[in-house]
Design a protein around this motif. Structure first.
Motif, PDB file in Angstrom:
ATOM      1  N   LEU A   4       0.827  -1.204   0.000  1.00 38.46           N
ATOM      2  CA  LEU A   4       0.000   0.000   0.000  1.00 38.46           C
ATOM      3  C   LEU A   4       0.864   1.258   0.000  1.00 38.46           C
ATOM      4  N   PHE A   5       1.875   1.285   0.878  1.00 30.20           N
ATOM      5  CA  PHE A   5       2.790   2.419   0.908  1.00 30.20           C
ATOM      6  C   PHE A   5       3.463   2.596  -0.450  1.00 30.20           C
ATOM      7  N   PHE A  40      11.842   3.512   8.475  1.00 27.24           N
ATOM      8  CA  PHE A  40      11.737   3.941   9.873  1.00 27.24           C
ATOM      9  C   PHE A  40      10.351   3.619  10.431  1.00 27.24           C
ATOM     10  N   THR A  41       9.298   3.929   9.664  1.00 24.50           N
ATOM     11  CA  THR A  41       7.931   3.680  10.153  1.00 24.50           C
ATOM     12  C   THR A  41       7.691   2.183  10.357  1.00 24.50           C
ATOM     13  N   SER A  42       8.319   1.383   9.498  1.00 25.24           N
ATOM     14  CA  SER A  42       8.184  -0.073   9.644  1.00 25.24           C
ATOM     15  C   SER A  42       8.824  -0.536  10.942  1.00 25.24           C
ATOM     16  N   LEU A  46       4.479   1.286  12.601  1.00 20.53           N
ATOM     17  CA  LEU A  46       3.423   2.193  12.144  1.00 20.53           C
ATOM     18  C   LEU A  46       2.895   1.652  10.818  1.00 20.53           C
ATOM     19  N   LYS A  47       1.747   1.022  10.871  1.00 22.46           N
ATOM     20  CA  LYS A  47       1.245   0.280   9.715  1.00 22.46           C
ATOM     21  C   LYS A  47       0.335   1.106   8.814  1.00 22.46           C
ATOM     22  N   ILE A  52       0.840   7.914  11.674  1.00 13.57           N
ATOM     23  CA  ILE A  52       2.056   8.738  11.802  1.00 13.57           C
ATOM     24  C   ILE A  52       1.682  10.110  12.352  1.00 13.57           C
ATOM     25  N   GLN A  53       2.224  10.445  13.528  1.00 11.54           N
ATOM     26  CA  GLN A  53       1.926  11.701  14.193  1.00 11.54           C
ATOM     27  C   GLN A  53       3.182  12.579  14.261  1.00 11.54           C
ATOM     28  N   TYR A  54       2.979  13.811  14.697  1.00 18.25           N
ATOM     29  CA  TYR A  54       4.089  14.762  14.813  1.00 18.25           C
ATOM     30  C   TYR A  54       5.189  14.206  15.708  1.00 18.25           C
ATOM     31  N   PHE A  55       4.800  13.510  16.791  1.00 18.46           N
ATOM     32  CA  PHE A  55       5.791  12.921  17.701  1.00 18.46           C
ATOM     33  C   PHE A  55       6.693  11.941  16.952  1.00 18.46           C
TER      34      PHE A  55
END
Length: 300
Positions: A4-5, A40-42, A46-47, A52-55
């Motif tokens: 999807l990404f 990094f998100t993986s 973070l799916k 994905i947030q500002y933090f």
């Protein structure tokens, strides 16, 4: 990176190519920056994009600083990702851009490096000769210095783009924007000689095409090929410089301003959309004047 990404990334790349008309070189950086962020998100599990947030963005930037990346690289990463998430918001894929509040790191401003007139003369001197490649190199160097065009623009010049009667060149710049740039008598003579002699010789074993500058096999020169040629010229001239593709463009602008050209004219010749992009050269000329003063004034 999930399927999807990857689909979202490919849609964004198509947007950059079709709507923004970005060069392949620029798109490669966008692609790399976004892929690195997806890695990094993986790692952070973070799916979903909405997860994905500002933090998370602040944590990502912290990891870049810990890797001791330069400010310019981090700034590029932020710019790439902000554009990507802005695109996703436009397509209603996400509701909030987590990069919208991120500040660009302020880096030390580097003045563009350029050649002095004496150094340019040394470069032209090593191009003298009757060999086809020397004649080509002389024409290419004369044109780059005479017009200030980008190396990528130089590789796209076709024979039909040159008006020898008016000594004007049609240049296709960023975003397929066209502009006309004049060139002087030295470039005029060098290009005519190259086309009449060296180009015909180099094209003997190649398929016929209309690109102006060719390599030893008659194929169109690439930006990498031009950079290689310029590096060789630097070595032959024994100049203690590291060259980069934009250096002759910087030299063109700096020499024009040093000799009295106005900023607006230089902006138009360079094809800069914003005057601020051209104003950096005023700092170069001021620094040049300061060094000249300190070197030559008896009470400096």
């Amino acid at each position: 990176m999930s399927k999807l990404f990857n689909n979202y990334l490919q849609s964004f790349i198509q947007y950059l190519q079709i709507e923004k008309h970005y060069s392949n070189y620029t798109i490669q950086f966008y692609h790399y920056d976004i892929e690195e962020f997806f890695k990094f998100t993986s790692e952070q599990s973070l799916k979903k994009l909405d997860d994905i947030q500002y933090f998370d963005v602040r944590l990502y930037l912290t990891t870049l600083h810990e890797k001791q990346m330069s400010r310019s690289t981090i700034a590029r990463r932020i710019s790439s990702l902000r554009s990507f998430f802005r695109f996703l918001a436009r397509e209603n894929v996400i509701t909030v851009n987590p990069f919208s509040l991120v500040q660009q790191p302020k880096g030390a401003k580097k003045l563009p490096s350029f050649f002095y007139e004496e150094e340019m003369e040394e470069l032209f001197a090593v191009c003298e000769g009757e060999e086809p490649l020397k004649i080509r190199n002389k024409a290419m160097l004369e044109l780059l210095y005479a017009t200030g065009i980008r190396v990528s623009e130089c590789t796209g010049i076709e024979l039909k783009h040159i008006d020898f009667d008016l000594s004007v060149l049609l240049v296709k710049g960023k975003g397929n924007k066209e502009r006309y740039v004049p060139f002087g008598s030295f470039a005029h003579e060098a290009i005519e000689r190259y086309i009449a002699t060296a180009r015909n010789f180099l094209m003997k074993s190649a398929d016929n095409h209309t690109i102006l500058f060719v390599n030893h096999r008659g194929s169109p020169l690439t930006p990498r090929g031009i950079r290689h040629i310029l590096t060789k010229l630097i070595e032959e001239a024994s100049l203690t410089r590291k060259i980069h593709p934009h250096m002759l463009r910087h030299t063109f602008a700096t020499h024009l301003l040093n000799n009295g050209a106005d900023l607006r004219t230089v902006q138009e010749l360079l094809g800069h959309e914003h005057l601020s992009s051209t104003q950096v050269y005023t700092h170069v000329t001021k620094e040049h004047l300061r060094k000249t003063y300190l070197t030559h004034h008896p009470r400096a």
